[in-house]
Design a protein around this motif. Structure first.
Motif, mmCIF file in Angstrom:
data_model
loop_
_atom_site.group_PDB
_atom_site.id
_atom_site.type_symbol
_atom_site.label_atom_id
_atom_site.label_comp_id
_atom_site.label_asym_id
_atom_site.label_seq_id
_atom_site.Cartn_x
_atom_site.Cartn_y
_atom_site.Cartn_z
ATOM 1 N N GLU A 96 77.388 12.922 19.111
ATOM 2 C CA GLU A 96 78.538 13.728 18.727
ATOM 3 C C GLU A 96 79.418 14.017 19.945
ATOM 4 O OE1 GLU A 96 80.785 15.553 15.772
ATOM 5 O OE2 GLU A 96 78.856 14.545 15.517
ATOM 6 N N GLY A 97 80.711 13.797 19.791
ATOM 7 C CA GLY A 97 81.660 14.119 20.855
ATOM 8 C C GLY A 97 81.570 13.220 22.072
ATOM 9 N N ILE A 98 81.122 11.992 21.891
ATOM 10 C CA ILE A 98 80.878 11.122 23.042
ATOM 11 C C ILE A 98 82.148 10.860 23.855
ATOM 12 C CG2 ILE A 98 81.168 9.027 21.648
ATOM 13 C CD1 ILE A 98 79.029 7.723 23.458
ATOM 14 N N TRP A 99 83.315 10.885 23.208
ATOM 15 C CA TRP A 99 84.559 10.608 23.929
ATOM 16 C C TRP A 99 85.355 11.875 24.259
ATOM 17 C CZ3 TRP A 99 86.752 6.093 20.437
ATOM 18 C CH2 TRP A 99 85.945 4.959 20.608
ATOM 19 N N ASP A 100 84.812 13.035 23.932
ATOM 20 C CA ASP A 100 85.592 14.269 24.087
ATOM 21 C C ASP A 100 86.049 14.504 25.519
ATOM 22 O OD1 ASP A 100 85.203 14.621 21.437
ATOM 23 O OD2 ASP A 100 83.938 16.410 21.591
ATOM 24 N N SER A 101 85.283 14.042 26.487
ATOM 25 C CA SER A 101 85.648 14.278 27.891
ATOM 26 C C SER A 101 86.932 13.570 28.281
ATOM 27 C CB SER A 101 84.513 13.818 28.808
ATOM 28 O OG SER A 101 84.286 12.424 28.671
ATOM 29 N N LEU A 102 87.374 12.612 27.463
ATOM 30 C CA LEU A 102 88.602 11.874 27.772
ATOM 31 C C LEU A 102 89.848 12.607 27.285
ATOM 32 C CD1 LEU A 102 87.426 8.291 26.733
ATOM 33 C CD2 LEU A 102 87.476 9.266 29.022
ATOM 34 N N ALA A 103 89.663 13.588 26.432
ATOM 35 C CA ALA A 103 90.801 14.293 25.825
ATOM 36 C C ALA A 103 91.349 15.337 26.788
ATOM 37 C CB ALA A 103 90.387 14.924 24.503
ATOM 38 N N ILE A 104 91.815 14.878 27.957
ATOM 39 C CA ILE A 104 92.351 15.793 28.969
ATOM 40 C C ILE A 104 93.726 16.293 28.543
ATOM 41 C CG2 ILE A 104 93.040 15.969 31.390
ATOM 42 C CD1 ILE A 104 90.997 13.780 31.997
ATOM 43 N N THR A 105 94.494 15.436 27.916
ATOM 44 C CA THR A 105 95.811 15.813 27.410
ATOM 45 C C THR A 105 95.835 15.607 25.897
ATOM 46 O OG1 THR A 105 96.766 13.594 27.593
ATOM 47 C CG2 THR A 105 96.785 14.954 29.582
ATOM 48 N N LYS A 106 96.939 15.972 25.290
ATOM 49 C CA LYS A 106 97.103 15.790 23.848
ATOM 50 C C LYS A 106 97.819 14.479 23.541
ATOM 51 C CE LYS A 106 97.129 20.732 22.829
ATOM 52 N NZ LYS A 106 97.866 21.863 22.207
#
Length: 869
Positions: free
Chosen positions: A696-706
């Motif tokens: 779960e949320g494996i790519w969340d760390s990439l969401a630095i901006t919108k």
């Protein structure tokens, strides 16, 4: 021995007598493996140092000088100390370091023997030391004339004579004769042939990466046809899964991924290239063409779409679209990556050092490096990706390759646009005519080309002005004024909305394969310390000077480079490729350092075999499947992997191939094996990547901006169970359940194997594995009412064999233990069976189902199940 070429058979003959100390410890079996190997090496050095065995420069001298001397006294003039070169005989003699036949006159000997810390070489601060045995060898070498030889890998391979060996009944192919000759030199004995149950699992693992069906297993194991094995090999080589299995290591070499990397990590369409690789391997495209298409497919006459897609090999690099990235700097980073990847993949050399200085060990100069780079410095690229949508970012040059679905959707959009256009046209015409009546030369906003005509009396306008005025006005109206009418005319708003939908669809859904092109040639310069802002001497395309020259008639571009790589006189390409083929089937190449055939690589134990295979590969027309068949049908490949402790001590790494190699299957294959054993694997070939289970949320760390949504878009239905080859590979965050896999950020041609608890946690707890175990358990329970038969059913599908002896009792007890547990905790059974999205048979008793599920998961985690034996 002459210095003109490596004479493997002569070296083999010189080494034909077994080393007494090696034999002694082999028989005594009292030393740990590392001690035995150290003693054996020390004994061999002792024999050479005492004069009982001829000196070979490449085997005995070059490794000592390369390790201890060449860093400061090699070809890199920027780091060379005291102006001394020891990598070239004449310069070493002229400098007085070496006087052939004269130890007292050789400064090299005086320095290595010195007790003065200011004079001894290597200096104490280097943390290098030449031991006594090595010193003795160097002295013997000088006494015998201090002859040098060109590095063995830089001499074109010459096909050696197949050696005559004892026990010729075992040696059923030329490969076996060479291997057996090595066994006899080392006093080793080949292992017996593996049984058919082992061999069918081994072949399926190596060739298609999937377990055999029980029916296929039975047919092979019970067959009385003496050619049953050869027929099985042929059948698997023809399977569609062959190309998918063989593509895995090539994708690692090509640093293939489905995104660009860096913060934006935009998605790409390079899976079109990946699909081409699978097709080419299945079609057995000769390796010389496989090479040419990937390095220069776009430069071939009347290049086909497939040939252009193939050239995407050198567009699989990272692309940095971050705001602070300097485009031209990034373009040079891409160029450097192409050189490194091409050199490692085809030459088996590490050229990156020569980006900043002459290579310290291999004879690669900066001029060599940048002359080669000139072939890649012609691509019409900026260095940064182009924005297509918040998801898609690719860089020119590319070609659009619409799918049938794309074409259908575009037709639907165009039909809607045509219908709305017809409805809106009368309104637009009326609006234009109304506006036209008010247009004069003083109307604001008109381009000068129009006002100039309007300000002329009609009588003074020439014919072109009269003819073009109305079309120019209509063009201006449509482009600049219609937009303001959209809010007033609903049909116009709808029309523009559909046009926007079509544009967005094209940008986000139209596959665009990045390819190569030479349409923008540039000047190429040697760069001081590799800095793109510090150009020095101008260079033009050429191949490295220490290798055979580029033929005069060859094109001076990537096509010429590709043709040069597969030319008959090239010493490296065929050797490098057959070594990696051998590595695939034995877990270890004939040369262990598959990425480095340079002077710091090892002297090969089986140099004659390597040369035989290299020349044979080239002479066969670069027929890869033929080479695979040749290896697979050898007695060497068919040996058992079971090893006696004595043999393990004598050859712990199996460098002499006196047994089959046993190693864990790659994680991508393990996942496919588990799904296939449960009959859940979706074996559809090709297409866009999919998104199977990930944390779960494996790519969340990439969401630095919108800027974009990095929520992991988990696939649904059968796409969850596609083969691992098709899993979306994000460069910044690779699939979490693909352990020991390449990060796909740089070229990798030799896989590494580690062993950590995380691996077991993956294969025991990852949803894919648990769901596969559930699927297998469901099939077991449906297959029979008898528990023993159910357990045999599962075992046949995971291990490709039946349970033997007390194995069935052990597994039955495990099942009964699990059953007792879940009968006391039915909720735990329900929870286990709820993992995964595949529907389950609710008619099956949940406690029985859960118990069998855990037994199946246990089977999948057996060492035998995880390993290719």
């Amino acid at each position: 021995m002459t210095s003109s070429s490596p004479r493997w058979l002569d070296v083999a003959a010189e080494n034909s007598q077994p080393n007494f100390m090696e034999c002694f410890f082999f028989k005594m079996n009292r030393k740990p493996a590392a001690i035995v190997v150290a003693v054996a090496i020390g004994s061999a050095l002792a024999l050479r140092s005492t004069g009982t065995e001829p000196i070979d420069f490449n085997r005995d001298i070059r490794p000592i000088l390369s390790e201890n001397c060449f860093y400061c006294h090699g070809q890199d003039s920027n780091k060379r100390q005291a102006g001394l070169r020891l990598d070239q005989r004449e310069e070493a003699i002229t400098a007085g370091a070496i006087q052939p036949g004269d130890l007292a006159g050789s400064e090299l000997i005086a320095r290595i023997d010195s007790m003065d810390s200011e004079l001894v070489m290597p200096p104490p601060t280097s943390n290098r030391r030449i031991n006594d045995a090595q010193k003795a060898i160097l002295k013997r070498w000088i006494e015998s004339g201090a002859n040098y030889s060109k590095h063995w890998a830089f001499e074109p391979p010459i096909k050696p004579v197949i050696p005559a060996v004892a026990n010729s009944d075992w040696a059923i192919t030329p490969i076996d004769a060479f291997v057996l000759e090595g066994h006899q030199r080392q006093s080793l004995t080949a292992s017996p042939a593996a049984g058919r149950t082992t061999m069918i699992k081994r072949l399926y693992s190596d060739l298609v990466g999937l377990p055999p069906e029980p029916e296929d297993d039975d047919r092979f194991v019970k067959s009385e046809d003496p050619l049953a094995y050869e027929q099985l090999v042929d059948r698997l080589l023809a399977e569609p899964g062959y190309g998918q299995r063989m593509a895995l290591p090539w994708l690692d070499a090509a640093r293939y991924a489905d995104s660009n990397g860096f913060q934006q990590d935009g998605d790409t369409w390079q899976w079109l290239w990946r699909d081409w690789v699978v097709r080419a391997l299945n079609a057995n495209l000769p390796f010389d063409q496989f090479t040419t298409w990937q390095l220069a497919g776009d430069l071939l006459p009347d290049a086909t779409t497939d040939q252009k897609i193939a050239s995407g090999f050198n567009r699989n690099h990272l692309l940095n679209g971050e705001g602070g990235a300097i485009a031209e700097e990034q373009r040079f980073i891409i160029l450097f990556d192409r050189i490194d990847t091409t050199a490692t993949t085809w030459l088996g050399l590490t050229m990156a050092c020569a980006q900043c200085h002459d290579h310290k060990y291999d004879p690669i100069t900066m001029v060599d490096y940048y002359s080669l780079m000139d072939a890649f410095n012609r691509v019409p690229e900026s260095g940064v990706p182009q924005y297509f949508s918040s998801r898609i970012r690719v860089a020119a040059p590319f070609i659009e390759i619409p799918t049938e679905e794309n074409l259908q959707r575009i037709r639907e959009f165009e039909q809607r646009i045509d219908a709305l256009q017809k409805e809106a046209q009368p309104l637009l015409d009326a609006a234009f005519h109304g506006w036209r009546l008010s247009v004069t030369g003083s109307t604001s906003g008109l381009p000068e080309s129009i006002t100039a005509i309007l300000n002329k009396p009609d009588s003074e306008r020439n014919e072109d002005e009269k003819k073009n005025l109305e079309p120019l006005l209509r063009k201006h109206f449509d482009e600049k004024l219609v937009g303001a009418l959209q809010s007033k005319l609903a049909t116009l708003g709808q029309l523009q909305g559909v046009r926007n939908e079509l544009s967005n669809y094209r940008n986000d859904q139209m596959p665009r394969a990045m390819i190569m092109s030479d349409s923008q040639p540039r000047e190429t310069h040697v760069l001081e310390r590799g800095e793109y802002l510090k150009p020095r001497d101008k260079v033009s395309f050429n191949t490295p000077g220490f290798l055979p020259p580029l033929p005069a008639e060859s094109p001076r571009n990537r096509l010429g480079l590709a043709q040069w790589l597969v030319s008959p006189e090239h010493p490296l390409t065929a050797r490098v490729q057959v070594n990696r083929i051998w590595q695939h089937f034995f877990g270890l190449g004939i040369i262990k350092t598959a990425e480095d055939f340079g002077v710091q690589s090892e002297f090969p134990n089986h140099g004659a075999l390597l040369d035989y295979l290299a020349v044979d590969y080239r002479e066969s027309g670069w027929d890869t499947k033929r080479m695979h068949r040749q290896i697979l049908e050898s007695a060497t490949y068919r040996q058992s992997s079971r090893v006696h402790p004595d043999a393990k001590q004598a050859d712990p790494e199996n460098r002499w191939f006196a047994r089959a190699s046993r190693f864990r299957m790659p994680s991508m294959v393990l996942r496919d094996w588990a799904l296939a054993s449960a009959a859940m694997l979706n074996q559809r070939i090709g297409g866009a990547p999919v998104y199977p289970y990930q944390p779960e949320g494996i790519w969340d760390s990439l969401a630095i901006t919108k800027e974009r949504d990095f929520t992991y878009p988990k696939s649904q239905g059968s796409d969850l169970y596609r083969q691992s080859l098709y899993t979306f590979w994000r460069r910044t965050v690779g699939p979490a359940n693909m352990f020991d896999a390449s990060n796909r950020q740089s070229c990798r041609v030799r896989a590494s194997q580690t062993s950590t608890p995380l691996h077991a946690l993956t294969t025991l707890n990852d949803p894919t594995w648990v769901e596969a175990a559930r699927g297998l358990a469901q099939n077991c329970l449906r297959s029979s009412q008898n528990v023993d038969e159910q357990l045999q059913f599962a075992t046949r599908r995971v291990l490709a064999r039946s349970l033997q002896g007390d194995e069935l009792d052990i597994l039955r007890r495990a099942y009964q233990k699990q059953l007792a547990f879940y009968q006391t905790d039915p909720d735990a059974a329900t929870k286990l069976l709820s993992i995964g999205t595949a529907p389950r048979d609710t008619n099956l008793d949940s406690t029985t189902f859960a118990a069998m599920c855990n037994v199946c998961l246990t089977l999948m985690n057996l060492d035998e199940a995880l390993c290719r034996e």
